[in-house]
Design an enzyme around this catalytic site. Structure first.
Site, PDB file in Angstrom:
ATOM      1  N   ASP A  17      -5.466  -1.234   3.234  1.00 14.21           N
ATOM      2  CA  ASP A  17      -6.280  -0.040   3.476  1.00 14.21           C
ATOM      3  C   ASP A  17      -7.577  -0.193   2.685  1.00 14.21           C
ATOM      4  O   ASP A  17      -7.566  -0.275   1.461  1.00 14.21           O
ATOM      5  CB  ASP A  17      -5.512   1.201   3.014  1.00 14.21           C
ATOM      6  N   ASP A 112     -10.206   0.507   9.337  1.00 18.39           N
ATOM      7  CA  ASP A 112     -10.055   0.170   7.919  1.00 18.39           C
ATOM      8  C   ASP A 112      -8.603  -0.016   7.489  1.00 18.39           C
ATOM      9  O   ASP A 112      -8.304  -0.040   6.303  1.00 18.39           O
ATOM     10  CB  ASP A 112     -10.719   1.238   7.043  1.00 18.39           C
ATOM     11  N   GLU A 113      -7.687  -0.170   8.441  1.00 16.54           N
ATOM     12  CA  GLU A 113      -6.278  -0.359   8.115  1.00 16.54           C
ATOM     13  C   GLU A 113      -5.647  -1.394   9.040  1.00 16.54           C
ATOM     14  O   GLU A 113      -5.939  -1.416  10.231  1.00 16.54           O
ATOM     15  CB  GLU A 113      -5.492   0.946   8.270  1.00 16.54           C
TER      16      GLU A 113
END
Length: 459
Positions: A17, A112-113
């Protein structure tokens, strides 16, 4: 170094993350912003929403999804930016490549993950903890940071990634899942939002350990057919695989307006404008769908949606926009104030997902008068106009061609990055929800408060 670590037995999944991703990229690109509160989001005076903020801004109480006006009061000296989604996408791709260098079993769940399967075996020779540390170091070399959770399942990895932010690495060794999960609040589990948490609390269930031990009929009442899956997640034994899901489930667009829409003609114009964006994206991806959905968010933040399934797949907004307008009567009453309008097309068949050339649908000989209908649907005249408009926008940008109906909405959006994300490339959902903002069926749905998203449903 491996000898200093406990041997890892069984599956090893990590969830990476990126820390305050948008804001971190802005601070990277603007060195004078480093160490200062940075907020990426919509305009405070136009009902914008915070997309993300730096940790310096979080110290003032600013949080993602907070109204921008509230954030501005909490942190009046913050640096504000609408963001640059193209730049964020570029950085995201660099991070994903770092992960792919370690293992090919990557599942990206958002910009973003991403999950990565680093189970010792065919693709991975190093200890999973060493690999997680190496990935974090390589991400830091890009000028941004990440937090990583490592465990035996996606559930454990996801929860672990939230334990130590920023720049954290939380490891849950096989065999310690229950001890790790049991004391955590139920909201720590992806897929449990405020509504479900409130209902669970009425049964005296506030921790994951209590949820795992709950009676089956209670879980079925709250979670329906996913009840047993939720129990397995609470025990850390739900082993959904890490796998990319590239099949597109829906194409959608939604816009939050700086001032409410109350006039029916204005709402219909907004639906038509947004449908045109969806149509362009459908053609860009070579897709056509059988289901059209309309989503509205009201001034009290409640959401209603309706959808209709069609006999033929569509990719032309001149066909599906009127259908979306017709759905308005199911979920809107004169006098209602609308702050968000969304349109989605889904229900792609195998042929469309494989890249069937949908631009050849409903061919029209434009040298002659075309019939007005095609089956039960009106046949669009001058279909080549849409294709020509697409080409102009591809070359000169989205604003190169505008229709008169769109002019009334200039400067009416909130400037929030979620909208800018769609303008940069479109909301193309894969593997998750249908993008329509709620269930509906052909008849629509009642108002509801949105629940938490669940990145584990992408598998």
């Amino acid at each position: 170094m491996i000898s200093a670590l406990t041997e890892w037995q069984g599956p090893a999944i990590l969830l990476l993350d990126l820390d305050a991703f948008f804001a971190s990229v802005e601070q990277l690109d603007h060195p004078d912003w480093r160490g200062k509160p940075v907020i990426v989001g919509g305009d405070p005076e136009r009902r914008g929403v915070v997309s993300t903020c730096s940790y310096e801004a979080r110290a003032f109480g600013v949080r993602s999804a907070m109204p921008s006006a509230t954030a501005a009061r909490l942190c009046p000296d913050a640096i504000w930016t609408h963001g640059n989604f193209a730049r964020y996408s570029e950085m995201s791709e660099l991070v994903m490549q770092i992960m792919l260098d370690v293992s090919p079993r990557l599942q990206q769940v958002s910009i973003d993950e991403a999950f990565l399967d680093v189970s010792p075996g065919r693709y991975v020779r190093e200890h999973p903890v060493d690999l997680a540390g190496r990935i974090a170091n390589r991400v830091a070399e890009l000028g941004i940071t990440c937090s990583i959770g490592l465990g035996s399942s996606k559930t454990v990895a996801k929860i672990a990634s939230d334990m130590d932010k920023p720049r954290g690495l939380t490891v849950v060794y096989p065999g310690s899942e229950v001890a790790f999960l049991a004391p955590l609040p139920v909201r720590a589990l992806s897929g449990i939002g405020p509504q479900s948490a409130s209902r669970l609390k009425r049964f005296g269930i506030e921790t994951l350990g209590q949820l795992a031990a709950a009676e089956a009929d209670i879980l079925s009442e709250i979670f329906g057919k996913t009840a047993e899956t939720m129990r397995q997640r609470c025990l850390g034994i739900e082993l959904s695989p890490v796998q990319a899901d590239d099949s597109v489930k829906s194409v959608s667009n939604e816009i939050t307006f700086a001032s409410d829409l109350t006039d029916r003609d204005e709402i219909c114009a907004a639906i038509t404008m947004i449908a045109a964006k969806v149509g362009r994206r459908l053609r860009h991806h070579g897709l056509a769908g059988h289901t059209v959905a309309l989503k509205l968010r009201y001034d009290d933040l409640s959401v209603r949606s309706a959808q209709r399934t069609l006999p033929e797949p569509l990719d032309d907004e001149r066909l599906f926009a009127p259908i979306a307008v017709e759905l308005l009567a199911q979920i809107w009453r004169p006098g209602d104030s609308i702050r968000l309008v969304g349109v989605a097309v889904s229900g792609f068949s195998a042929a469309e997902e494989a890249g069937f050339d949908q631009l050849s649908l409903f061919p029209v000989d434009e040298s002659q008068d075309a019939p007005e209908t095609c089956g039960n649907l009106p046949r669009p005249p001058l279909r080549s106009l849409a294709q020509a408009t697409d080409r102009v926008r591809d070359r000169f940008g989205e604003d190169a061609v505008s229709y008169g109906r769109d002019l009334r909405f200039r400067r009416r959006d909130t400037g929030t990055i979620a909208q800018k994300m769609e303008e940069a490339g479109g909301s193309v959902g894969s593997g998750g929800s249908d993008g329509s903002g709620g269930s509906g069926g052909s008849g629509g749905s009642g108002r509801s408060d949105p629940e938490s998203s669940d990145p584990l449903t992408h598998s």
